[in-house]
Design a protein around this motif. Structure first.
Motif, PDB file in Angstrom:
ATOM      1  N   ASP A 119      55.647  54.434  39.433  1.00 46.35           N
ATOM      2  CA  ASP A 119      55.841  53.024  39.105  1.00 46.35           C
ATOM      3  C   ASP A 119      55.420  52.187  40.306  1.00 46.35           C
ATOM      4  O   ASP A 119      56.225  51.864  41.174  1.00 46.35           O
ATOM      5  N   ASP A 120      54.119  51.829  40.376  1.00 44.90           N
ATOM      6  CA  ASP A 120      53.581  51.174  41.577  1.00 44.90           C
ATOM      7  C   ASP A 120      54.106  49.760  41.766  1.00 44.90           C
ATOM      8  O   ASP A 120      54.259  49.295  42.882  1.00 44.90           O
ATOM      9  N   ASP A 121      54.364  49.043  40.665  1.00 47.45           N
ATOM     10  CA  ASP A 121      54.758  47.641  40.812  1.00 47.45           C
ATOM     11  C   ASP A 121      56.258  47.455  40.634  1.00 47.45           C
ATOM     12  O   ASP A 121      56.741  46.333  40.559  1.00 47.45           O
ATOM     13  N   GLY A 122      57.000  48.552  40.588  1.00 46.19           N
ATOM     14  CA  GLY A 122      58.455  48.458  40.572  1.00 46.19           C
ATOM     15  C   GLY A 122      59.007  47.730  39.368  1.00 46.19           C
ATOM     16  O   GLY A 122      59.997  47.006  39.464  1.00 46.19           O
ATOM     17  N   ASP A 123      58.370  47.919  38.209  1.00 50.21           N
ATOM     18  CA  ASP A 123      58.879  47.211  37.031  1.00 50.21           C
ATOM     19  C   ASP A 123      59.512  48.165  36.035  1.00 50.21           C
ATOM     20  O   ASP A 123      59.774  47.795  34.901  1.00 50.21           O
ATOM     21  N   GLY A 124      59.727  49.388  36.446  1.00 52.29           N
ATOM     22  CA  GLY A 124      60.379  50.339  35.555  1.00 52.29           C
ATOM     23  C   GLY A 124      59.425  51.038  34.602  1.00 52.29           C
ATOM     24  O   GLY A 124      59.840  51.920  33.862  1.00 52.29           O
ATOM     25  N   LEU A 125      58.147  50.639  34.598  1.00 49.49           N
ATOM     26  CA  LEU A 125      57.170  51.307  33.740  1.00 49.49           C
ATOM     27  C   LEU A 125      56.206  52.099  34.615  1.00 49.49           C
ATOM     28  O   LEU A 125      55.984  51.754  35.775  1.00 49.49           O
ATOM     29  N   PHE A 126      55.647  53.156  34.058  1.00 52.52           N
ATOM     30  CA  PHE A 126      54.816  54.059  34.848  1.00 52.52           C
ATOM     31  C   PHE A 126      53.373  54.007  34.366  1.00 52.52           C
ATOM     32  O   PHE A 126      53.088  54.287  33.203  1.00 52.52           O
ATOM     33  N   ASP A 127      52.462  53.680  35.288  1.00 52.83           N
ATOM     34  CA  ASP A 127      51.025  53.702  34.983  1.00 52.83           C
ATOM     35  C   ASP A 127      50.714  52.913  33.708  1.00 52.83           C
ATOM     36  O   ASP A 127      49.900  53.336  32.885  1.00 52.83           O
ATOM     37  N   GLU A 128      51.355  51.767  33.558  1.00 56.28           N
ATOM     38  CA  GLU A 128      51.186  51.022  32.311  1.00 56.28           C
ATOM     39  C   GLU A 128      50.003  50.071  32.350  1.00 56.28           C
ATOM     40  O   GLU A 128      49.639  49.491  31.331  1.00 56.28           O
ATOM     41  N   ASP A 129      49.410  49.883  33.512  1.00 55.91           N
ATOM     42  CA  ASP A 129      48.311  48.919  33.585  1.00 55.91           C
ATOM     43  C   ASP A 129      47.244  49.437  34.543  1.00 55.91           C
ATOM     44  O   ASP A 129      47.169  49.009  35.686  1.00 55.91           O
ATOM     45  N   GLY A 130      46.425  50.366  34.059  1.00 60.13           N
ATOM     46  CA  GLY A 130      45.340  50.902  34.875  1.00 60.13           C
ATOM     47  C   GLY A 130      44.022  50.240  34.512  1.00 60.13           C
ATOM     48  O   GLY A 130      43.970  49.155  33.946  1.00 60.13           O
ATOM     49  N   PHE A 131      42.939  50.946  34.865  1.00 58.26           N
ATOM     50  CA  PHE A 131      41.606  50.405  34.614  1.00 58.26           C
ATOM     51  C   PHE A 131      41.327  50.299  33.115  1.00 58.26           C
ATOM     52  O   PHE A 131      41.848  51.061  32.313  1.00 58.26           O
ATOM     53  N   ASP A 132      40.479  49.343  32.748  1.00 63.89           N
ATOM     54  CA  ASP A 132      40.005  49.237  31.368  1.00 63.89           C
ATOM     55  C   ASP A 132      38.489  49.192  31.391  1.00 63.89           C
ATOM     56  O   ASP A 132      37.900  48.313  32.032  1.00 63.89           O
ATOM     57  N   ASP A 133      37.872  50.126  30.711  1.00 67.05           N
ATOM     58  CA  ASP A 133      36.414  50.203  30.723  1.00 67.05           C
ATOM     59  C   ASP A 133      35.877  49.311  29.605  1.00 67.05           C
ATOM     60  O   ASP A 133      35.567  49.769  28.502  1.00 67.05           O
ATOM     61  N   LEU A 134      35.768  48.039  29.894  1.00 66.06           N
ATOM     62  CA  LEU A 134      35.494  47.065  28.843  1.00 66.06           C
ATOM     63  C   LEU A 134      34.091  47.207  28.259  1.00 66.06           C
ATOM     64  O   LEU A 134      33.874  46.875  27.096  1.00 66.06           O
ATOM     65  N   ASP A 135      33.126  47.676  29.073  1.00 61.83           N
ATOM     66  CA  ASP A 135      31.784  47.839  28.518  1.00 61.83           C
ATOM     67  C   ASP A 135      31.482  49.283  28.145  1.00 61.83           C
ATOM     68  O   ASP A 135      30.362  49.625  27.787  1.00 61.83           O
ATOM     69  N   GLY A 136      32.488  50.134  28.268  1.00 57.85           N
ATOM     70  CA  GLY A 136      32.349  51.497  27.776  1.00 57.85           C
ATOM     71  C   GLY A 136      31.323  52.352  28.483  1.00 57.85           C
ATOM     72  O   GLY A 136      30.853  53.346  27.927  1.00 57.85           O
ATOM     73  N   ASP A 137      30.976  52.049  29.735  1.00 54.05           N
ATOM     74  CA  ASP A 137      29.938  52.848  30.402  1.00 54.05           C
ATOM     75  C   ASP A 137      30.528  53.912  31.321  1.00 54.05           C
ATOM     76  O   ASP A 137      29.804  54.599  32.026  1.00 54.05           O
ATOM     77  N   GLY A 138      31.859  54.046  31.325  1.00 56.15           N
ATOM     78  CA  GLY A 138      32.488  55.086  32.139  1.00 56.15           C
ATOM     79  C   GLY A 138      32.682  54.698  33.586  1.00 56.15           C
ATOM     80  O   GLY A 138      33.230  55.472  34.368  1.00 56.15           O
ATOM     81  N   HIS A 139      32.222  53.504  33.975  1.00 61.00           N
ATOM     82  CA  HIS A 139      32.372  53.074  35.359  1.00 61.00           C
ATOM     83  C   HIS A 139      33.171  51.778  35.389  1.00 61.00           C
ATOM     84  O   HIS A 139      32.948  50.897  34.560  1.00 61.00           O
ATOM     85  N   ILE A 140      34.091  51.685  36.326  1.00 60.30           N
ATOM     86  CA  ILE A 140      34.841  50.442  36.486  1.00 60.30           C
ATOM     87  C   ILE A 140      34.089  49.597  37.505  1.00 60.30           C
ATOM     88  O   ILE A 140      33.988  49.955  38.682  1.00 60.30           O
ATOM     89  N   THR A 141      33.545  48.505  37.045  1.00 61.81           N
ATOM     90  CA  THR A 141      32.745  47.672  37.924  1.00 61.81           C
ATOM     91  C   THR A 141      33.448  46.318  38.069  1.00 61.81           C
ATOM     92  O   THR A 141      34.664  46.279  38.182  1.00 61.81           O
ATOM     93  N   VAL A 142      32.685  45.238  38.085  1.00 58.51           N
ATOM     94  CA  VAL A 142      33.300  43.926  38.284  1.00 58.51           C
ATOM     95  C   VAL A 142      32.884  42.983  37.157  1.00 58.51           C
ATOM     96  O   VAL A 142      31.961  43.277  36.395  1.00 58.51           O
ATOM     97  N   MET A 143      33.610  41.860  37.096  1.00 59.12           N
ATOM     98  CA  MET A 143      33.341  40.904  36.022  1.00 59.12           C
ATOM     99  C   MET A 143      32.872  39.584  36.612  1.00 59.12           C
ATOM    100  O   MET A 143      33.363  39.159  37.658  1.00 59.12           O
ATOM    101  N   ARG A 144      31.931  38.944  35.946  1.00 60.06           N
ATOM    102  CA  ARG A 144      31.480  37.620  36.376  1.00 60.06           C
ATOM    103  C   ARG A 144      31.331  36.736  35.128  1.00 60.06           C
ATOM    104  O   ARG A 144      31.125  37.260  34.018  1.00 60.06           O
ATOM    105  N   VAL A 145      31.446  35.456  35.372  1.00 58.63           N
ATOM    106  CA  VAL A 145      31.321  34.495  34.272  1.00 58.63           C
ATOM    107  C   VAL A 145      30.299  33.447  34.688  1.00 58.63           C
ATOM    108  O   VAL A 145      30.336  32.961  35.829  1.00 58.63           O
ATOM    109  N   ALA A 146      29.417  33.127  33.791  1.00 58.00           N
ATOM    110  CA  ALA A 146      28.441  32.061  34.096  1.00 58.00           C
ATOM    111  C   ALA A 146      29.197  30.762  34.285  1.00 58.00           C
ATOM    112  O   ALA A 146      30.039  30.397  33.471  1.00 58.00           O
TER     113      ALA A 146
END
Lengths: 565, 651
Positions: free
Chosen positions: B220-247
């Motif tokens: 429980d990294d953030d001390g909220d009583g939940l375990f590994d509840e918010d890890g990476f999300d591969d939003l573009d499905g390419d298997g790599h966690i990269t970065v996001m930008r907005v025009a």
């Protein structure tokens, strides 16, 4: 010497035996099993030690015990202070017996009490070994003097009295002199006052490995109270090969870390912080090594209550621990840590002054001095002797000459306090001590933080948009956690959340937020949400606040009423 | 007939005779010089000219080569290994396990494979022991080197470095006398993959090049009583966690003019065209934070005992030292093998050869630092672009990390290599310090990797931010060498570690001199030597008494040495069997000195038969002299926990 008796009995009156009435492991397990019969108490084993004994845990409480904030009580943290086991058991017994009383019933409803009466049973069992010795640690074979041999030079019972005491060698270059009032007692000679020495002392025994050092390695095992991570002392006897190296330490540390509902820990340990509280100070390298000033205010208040219960003041300030349990609780486990030995030898006057013709304390025919010298040094020992006399405990072996093979031609005497008599009270005092501590802990439970949702309001802003504002409050005496507990997140932070009904969309949140530490007696924190409900207006929303170390509260808010305002 | 009767006729006759003789000689000559016919090979004909002679020699050599073909090897490696392995790629757990099993099966006399534990995820923790297992010398009597990779499981190439080392030692043992010598003299313990659960996650689950850095147990990294509840999300499905930008016409960043996938900050007064949103992910648990509680987190290199600090002081410290099973089992192994006198810990990235201490308040002994300096200087030469540093001086501080623990509590020289340097990209020193400068990475990707390292910007629907673009450096580059540089990275790092291993202490009894003093009284003088750079016991070891002192002992040798007892290297056999119960042999006293003339010797009062020596320094000798009663021959043995053993018999 009587065959079954451990200690030579001199006087005509029947003297109380030290450790009489104390439980060895079997008797301890029997007592635990008795307590286990209560519906309110469940006994479980946390681990099996090297010699196959169990580290027992008693869980006192009702209902979902692991979901309630908890107090932990640990006895016998220092192996030689065996009475702590009995006080811990006595506290368990009292909670179970008084559970029908309204106040206690209410406490057990809200809190769980975890009791570990004997954290290192192998070490405790050494109190009953023969010859009797003051134990250090568990059953691990250790190399206490770091010479790569294990237990090669243990002490020996040279005078056959069944106990390891001291031996002293007459030596004018030695550091110690006899007390003028009581030749049993010695203290450090002050050479700047022209005092010469008279004795040098060793633990009773011979130099088995002929290395010039006496009894320096009995393979005494690892001490529970030196095996924790805070201020751990590397390469020192009794500390183990590294931090948390022992089965016992690991079992208890793992149990405590897993139980996120633990709020506070009380221990019977020499690392007192109630008679004399810890002091604040600068923390080098930003690593806490002093109690936080805010935490100290609260612990001091609890300590004051403790001192009120125990009026006697004759307790010296405890030395800083190294790898100790109670400091670990505060600094590395992030919970409130309350620590006291529980008992110490009180200030006791000398017995009624009678020239006791039969007493020949130093064994060489001299009569003890009749005029008191007002010597202050050695007062502790004198006091201890007074105490033993007052309770009729045969706790001192008079200095008696022996022939010692390692000191040929020198005058060597064996004597000194019997092991454990200064560390442990007569068993008759258990009940009174347990009662005092039970009341103290009941009071501590009454001072725990109390979390509630003080205010929660919902306002309809129109267009199906609502604002909810809620304030969490701590109405208990203690803050929701210590400063270190909060900073480390080891004491889980108070969280507040809005349970959104189906069809509602959060506009501003977050939906769940971790709140700052809430001070005692009225500390608050507020959070608000904005959400939009679809055309089907839900009946209500719920706001919850919780943390396992304090408790929880929740409030239902009606939306319909708000919408029609 | 007389020659004088008719001059002309006699001259004619002489001339004809001469011609006839010449003709005969010429004919005979022709016969002799004729090349030998093919069915007479044992008579090589005399060369008639240099060209023919040369042709004959060429033919001879070609015939020889046809029957005796030495492989034409690229030097420094095997040509036809028994276990062929490609070194320009990465291996996952199953593939690596297969290679290890093949090597153990192909070279059973020198390679032993052992699983020391199963991980949380059910994988084996493999440890390979390489030594000459057939020489009859117990493993603990030889000095050992511990080599590990994968303590930080995202640091991919370290597994290949250790795997390469195992393969190389095995395959070159029969080819290279130097490698054979090293393997015979020492024991190598190699652990190529310390965190297989996390390596699998790094390979096959969406991650970036920095994660997972520890293990996979839920915390429980953030001390909220939940375990590994918010890890990476591969939003573009390419298997790599990269970065996001907005025009964003009021943005802070814009694409680099030459390398459009590189986002650079707009200069003051310049308008950017994009806003950087953050790491690829969403707020899975509604607490307002993105990716704050993913796999783990505990840092497997913060869980070692020396100066350990808890999580809130040292991120990743978890509960207490060795509180994670996978770290504990390696700690137990290291503590259970006191013959380990050197270790190498591999990491990425940066091009560094690192020693402790890791915390500013900690310190190493001066004499020991001098040893580290000598070894690492050679390392800088063998690993161009790598810099030798002390961690607390030149990197960030850390508590509870492994190489400082090994030095302070196990007492041996322990080094950490951060493999793959910014220098390696273009052989320039301006490519960055530890982390390569982004523009270098982009230039390298364009010209040498043909755009293989970056995920192109792709638009996705973000639940919180709306339309965003996802793209960036892929997880398999930025810290790792590219395919074509992998083998060199493996080899150079291995070679430095083998150099270190070769300099671990090695003790020997150099000579024994016997002089009769009078009657049955003899003086026996032995010289013991450590001929490597590293002392048998470092200053920290002597100070803390971590390993026992070296022992130089004397006994009467058996009258006839048993077969093989004369063997000199590492055979402590006689010392183990103990001196014979021999009343006619008695050690009276012993003296120890650093000098052959014993100017101020140490007089050994206790147990002179087995003299204790605090340490045998690097490249140094000590002199031990006994006075004994009873004639020889004598056996002198030296026994060192970290320096091995040796034993000699006097004449």
């Amino acid at each position: 010497m009587l065959a079954g008796s451990m200690f030579a009995v001199d006087s005509a009156a029947e003297a109380a035996q030290p450790l009489e009435g104390y439980d060895n492991y079997e008797a301890f397990r029997a007592r635990v099993e008795e307590l286990n019969q209560s519906e309110l108490i469940t006994a479980t084993s946390l681990a099996k030690t090297l010699e196959g004994r169990d580290v027992m845990l008693l869980t006192v409480g009702t209902g979902e015990v692991h979901q309630k904030p908890a107090l932990v009580v640990v006895g016998n943290v220092e192996a030689a202070q065996l009475f702590g086991t009995h006080l811990a058991l006595g506290i368990a017994k009292r909670f179970a017996q008084q559970a029908d009383q309204e106040k206690v019933h209410d406490l057990l409803d809200r809190y769980t009490i975890y009791i570990i009466p004997r954290p290192s049973p192998d070490a405790a069992e050494k109190c009953f070994a023969t010859p009797r010795r003051r134990p250090v640690g568990n059953a691990r074979k250790t190399d206490d003097d770091r010479d790569h041999q294990f237990g090669e030079d243990p002490p020996e019972d040279l005078n056959g009295d069944g106990a390891i005491t001291l031996m002293r060698v007459a030596d004018e270059t030695g550091p110690l002199r006899s007390h003028p009032d009581d030749p049993r007692v010695m203290f450090a000679a002050d050479r700047t006052k022209g005092e010469s020495g008279q004795w040098r002392t060793y633990v009773e025994g011979i130099d088995n490995d002929k290395d010039g050092k006496f009894n320096e390695d009995a393979g005494d095992g690892v001490a529970f109270n030196r095996n924790f991570t805070f201020r751990y002392r590397y390469f020192s006897a009794g500390a183990g090969p590294h931090q948390v190296s022992e089965i016992e330490t690991r079992a208890i540390a793992d149990f405590l870390f897993e139980r996120t509902n633990v709020a506070a820990v009380f221990a019977f340990t020499p690392d007192d912080n109630l008679r004399h509280t810890w002091t604040t100070g600068k923390n080098p390298r930003n690593i806490p090594v002093h109690i936080d000033a805010d935490d100290l205010r609260y612990v001091s208040a609890l300590a004051q209550n403790y001192r009120y219960v125990h009026l006697d003041r004759n307790f010296p300030k405890a030395a800083a621990g190294s790898g100790s349990f109670s400091e670990w609780v505060y600094y590395h486990y992030g919970r409130w840590s309350l620590a006291s030995p529980g008992w110490w030898i009180p200030q006791t006057d000398a017995p009624a002054a009678e020239a006791d013709a039969t007493a020949d304390h130093n064994g060489n025919g001299n009569e003890p001095s009749k005029t008191p010298s007002y010597e202050n040094r050695g007062a502790d020992d004198i006091n201890a002797l007074n105490f033993l006399a007052a309770h009729d405990i045969d706790g001192f072996v008079d200095w008696t000459p022996i022939e010692h093979p390692d000191f040929p031609g020198q005058r060597v005497e064996v004597g000194g306090f019997l092991p454990l008599v200064r560390d442990n009270p007569p068993a008759a005092q258990f009940e009174e001590l347990a009662e005092h501590h039970y009341h103290f802990l009941v009071d501590v439970l009454g001072k725990m933080p109390q979390l509630a949702i003080q205010e929660a309001e919902v306002a309809a802003l129109g267009g199906g948009v609502f604002r909810v504002e809620a304030t969490a409050i701590n109405r208990g005496f203690l803050p929701t956690s210590s400063v270190i507990g909060y900073r480390s997140k080891l004491a889980q932070r108070v969280q507040i959340a809005l349970d959104l009904p189906d069809g509602a969309t959060l506009i501003r949140g977050p939906q769940r937020r971790r709140l700052p530490r809430l001070a005692g007696s009225g500390g608050t924190a507020t959070h608000s949400w904005l959400f939009r409900a679809d055309s089907d207006l839900p009946a209500g929303v719920r706001v919850r606040a919780w943390t396992p170390v304090v408790g929880e509260d929740e409030v239902e808010l009606q939306l319909e009423e708000a919408a029609t305002e | 007939m007389s020659f004088a009767s008719n001059t002309y006729r006699s001259r004619f006759l002489v001339g004809a005779l001469a011609l006839a003789i010449a003709a005969l000689v010429g004919v005979a000559f022709v016969f002799i010089a004729r090349p030998a016919p093919a069915d007479e090979p044992d008579e090589p004909p005399a060369p008639t000219s240099s060209r023919e002679e040369a042709a004959r020699r060429v033919q001879e050599r070609a015939d020889a080569a046809a029957t005796n073909r030495e492989p034409y090897r690229a030097v420094g490696g095997p040509k036809d290994p028994k276990v062929p392995v490609r070194w320009n790629r990465f291996y996952d757990y199953a593939e690596m396990t297969e290679i290890l099993k093949k090597l153990a099966a192909a070279y059973p006399d020198i390679v032993k494979l052992e699983s020391i534990a199963k991980t949380h995820g059910g994988h084996d923790l493999w440890v390979v022991t390489i030594t000459n297992h057939q020489d009859g010398v117990p493993e603990l009597h030889k000095s050992a080197m511990w080599i590990d990779g994968g303590l930080h499981p995202n640091e991919t190439q370290v597994t290949e470095i250790v795997l390469y080392s195992i393969w190389y030692l095995a395959e070159m043992y029969s080819i290279s006398p130097e490698i054979k010598r090293m393997v015979d003299e020492r024991v190598f313990y190699l652990a190529p993959m310390m965190n297989p659960d996390s390596r699998e996650a790094h390979f096959y689950q969406p991650n970036n090049r920095h994660k997972p850095r520890g293990g996979m147990r839920p915390v429980d990294d953030d001390g909220d009583g939940l375990f590994d509840e918010d890890g990476f999300d591969d939003l573009d499905g390419d298997g790599h966690i990269t970065v996001m930008r907005v025009a964003d016409e009021n943005g802070t960043h814009l694409p680099h003019p030459k390398f459009p996938r590189l986002m650079i900050e707009a200069k003051p007064g310049q308008k950017g065209t994009y806003r950087m949103v953050g790491e690829e992910g969403i707020d899975n648990d509604g607490d307002g934070e993105i990716n704050e509680d993913g796999d783990g987190y505990y840092d497997t290199n913060r869980l070692w005992p020396w100066l350990w600090e808890p999580e809130y002081v040292q991120k990743g410290g978890y509960w207490y030292p060795f509180s994670v099973h996978e770290v504990r089992v390696f700690g137990d192994f290291l503590m259970a093998h006191p013959n380990i006198s050197g270790s190498q810990n591999y990491h990425n990235t940066g091009g560094l050869i690192v020693r402790g201490p890791a915390a500013a308040i900690d310190k190493f002994q001066k004499a020991d630092i001098a040893i580290y300096d000598r070894l690492a200087k050679q390392g800088e030469r063998m690993l161009p672009g790598y810099k030798y540093i002390s961690q607390s001086n030149s990197l960030y501080e850390s508590y509870g990390e492994t190489i400082t623990w090994r030095y302070q509590m196990l007492g041996h020289v322990s080094l950490l290599n951060e493999t793959f340097a910014p220098f390696n990209f273009f052989g320039t020193t301006d490519a960055g310090y530890i982390m390569p400068r982004p523009i270098i990475v982009h230039e390298f990707d364009k010209y040498l990797l043909f755009d293989d390292a970056f995920s192109d910007w792709q638009e996705i629907d973000h639940p919180q931010f709306g339309k965003v673009e996802v793209g960036g450096l892929r997880k398999n580059f930025g810290r790792q060498p590219p395919s074509f540089m992998m083998e060199e990275t493996c080899h150079r790092n291995m070679a430095f570690t083998l150099y270190h291993a070769d300099q671990m202490p090695k003790v020997s009894v150099q000579s024994i001199d016997v002089a009769q003093v009078e009657g049955e009284l003899y003086q026996v003088t032995a010289v013991v030597e450590n001929d490597r750079i590293i002392p048998t016991r470092l200053a920290v070891d002597v100070r803390r008494n971590i390993s026992p002192p070296d022992v130089v002992s004397i006994e009467r040798a058996a009258a006839e040495p048993a077969a093989g007892e004369a063997k000199q290297d590492g055979a402590g056999q006689a010392a183990e069997s103990g001196p014979q119960a021999d009343d006619s042999f008695r050690v009276i006293t012993a003296l120890v000195s650093d000098s052959a003339w014993f100017p101020e010797p140490r007089d050994v009062k206790r147990n002179p038969q087995a003299v204790e020596i605090a340490t045998l320094g690097g490249n140094s000798v000590k002199y031990v002299r006994w006075l004994v009663e009873g004639a020889g021959p004598y056996r002198v043995s030296i026994k060192s926990t970290k320096g091995g053993r040796d034993s000699q018999v006097s004449e």
